[in-house]
Design an enzyme around this catalytic site. Structure first.
Site, PDB file in Angstrom:
ATOM      1  CG  LEU A 204       2.596  -6.669  -9.478  1.00 56.22           C
ATOM      2  CD1 LEU A 204       2.969  -5.336  -8.834  1.00 56.22           C
ATOM      3  CD2 LEU A 204       3.837  -7.386  -9.984  1.00 56.22           C
ATOM      4  CG  HIS A 205       0.127 -13.594  -7.270  1.00 51.89           C
ATOM      5  ND1 HIS A 205       0.364 -13.590  -8.623  1.00 51.89           N
ATOM      6  CD2 HIS A 205       0.345 -14.866  -6.858  1.00 51.89           C
ATOM      7  CE1 HIS A 205       0.696 -14.806  -9.008  1.00 51.89           C
ATOM      8  NE2 HIS A 205       0.698 -15.603  -7.962  1.00 51.89           N
TER       9      HIS A 205
END
Length: 362
Positions: A204-205
């Site tokens: 996740l980013h």
């Protein structure tokens, strides 16, 4: 032909590696590599250059982190003198990060032709900063190198002249195929004490995933539930780590019995981890492509994707942000056998060769 090749962030490094190798292997090209420094963390930058055998950059702009406006402006300010001194025949940019747009704008205003590798991708969600970068970069580039057929349709719809559009395939897959055998020697699975392939991988980013505490807490709650059924390995992006440390849903992040937060991994370790995973959960565009070629189910934790070929032909499912739906889909994928899928056209490890051929005869 004197070319300035630009890289700025982790996904760019994976894409420029085969391009550098192909272009520098031909007498027709004189290539300079510029690293903007958008990603500068040891594990997000230097390690990738070493593992992918990318030559030391000729120039490192050292821009670092900042807001979108400041980062884009800083890249432009620092890139302009490089173009003035190098006077290249062309600038080659890849992907959709801020460095891509900034260097394209700078070159175009100096009347230097730009080649955009991975052109034409569209999520049709203009709340994504990357979508704005894609649209603007495509609009002012001279050569548009397309990775999947949806890109051809999107560029034609935008009125791009046909002679500027080239369907060449996916350079990210060139890198995957070149390093697939080497990655098998990685000891990452033993280091994480993982047995077989009964584990999942999470990344996740993107701002839409991690900046809103409600969204992030919902995603992590879903992952926590999934990790009670099988281990979930979460290499935490520095940006995401900072949000979790700074008052985000940190407690939720560790709530699952099998959730393992680890530092960012190098390319070879991460490729090994992906290759053997039961399934992957991600908001990354590139991982949707890599899992398609690896034959690993991918659950994209977003409401849109700019890579529809990974759904229509690959192993990707768009599952959105609803925690209950994420958990239900993950458990369904976990319990049923993998189904074979075809690999999209020209994702064959030879995209860089096609790009070099076109530029050599331009």
């Amino acid at each position: 032909m004197k070319i300035v090749l630009v890289a700025g962030a982790r996904p760019n490094f994976i894409k420029i590696a085969p391009l550098m190798k192909e272009l520098r292997g031909r007498d027709a090209f004189d290539v300079r590599l510029v690293h903007t420094g958008q990603h500068y963390d040891e594990r997000m930058s230097r390690l990738f250059f070493e593992e992918l055998e990318i030559p030391r950059p000729d120039v490192d702009l050292g821009v670092g982190s900042a807001s979108h406006a400041v980062q884009t402006a800083e890249v432009m300010k620092r890139f302009e003198p490089i173009l003035q001194s190098e006077t290249p025949d062309a600038v080659v940019v890849v992907g959709d990060v801020n460095s891509t747009l900034a260097c394209t704008l700078t070159a175009a205003k100096m009347n230097i032709p730009v080649a955009h590798v991975e052109a034409g991708l569209r999520s049709f969600d203009r709340t994504m900063p990357e979508e704005i970068n894609r649209i603007l970069t495509d609009a002012i580039s001279t050569w548009l190198f397309v990775s999947e057929r949806s890109g051809l349709e999107n560029l034609r719809r935008d009125g791009i002249p046909e002679e500027r559009i080239h369907f060449v395939g996916n350079v990210m897959i060139d890198t995957l195929e070149q390093h697939r055998a080497t990655s098998e020697r990685s000891k990452i699975l033993q280091g994480l004490e993982l047995q077989g392939s009964d584990y999942a991988v999470l990344t996740l980013h993107r701002p839409a995933s991690v900046d809103d505490p409600t969204v992030l807490s919902g995603l992590m709650a879903a992952v926590g539930r999934i990790s009670k059924e099988l281990p979930v390995v979460f290499p935490v992006h520095p940006r995401t780590a900072a949000i979790l440390r700074g008052g985000g849903p940190h407690g939720t992040a560790g709530s699952g019995d099998g959730l393992r937060l680890v530092d960012p991994l190098g390319y070879l370790d991460f490729l090994k981890l992906l290759s053997n995973a039961r399934f992957v959960m991600t908001d990354s565009g590139g991982i949707q492509e890599e899992t398609t070629v690896l034959g690993v189910p991918c659950l994209t934790l977003r409401t849109s994707t700019e890579r529809p070929a990974t759904i229509s032909e690959g192993t990707n499912q768009l599952v959105g942000l609803d925690p209950d739906h994420i958990v239900a889909t993950a458990m369904d994928v976990f319990r049923r056998p993998k189904s074979p899928r075809k690999i999209p056209e020209f994702w064959d490890g030879r995209a860089s060769r096609r790009i070099a051929d076109i530029l050599e005869h331009a």
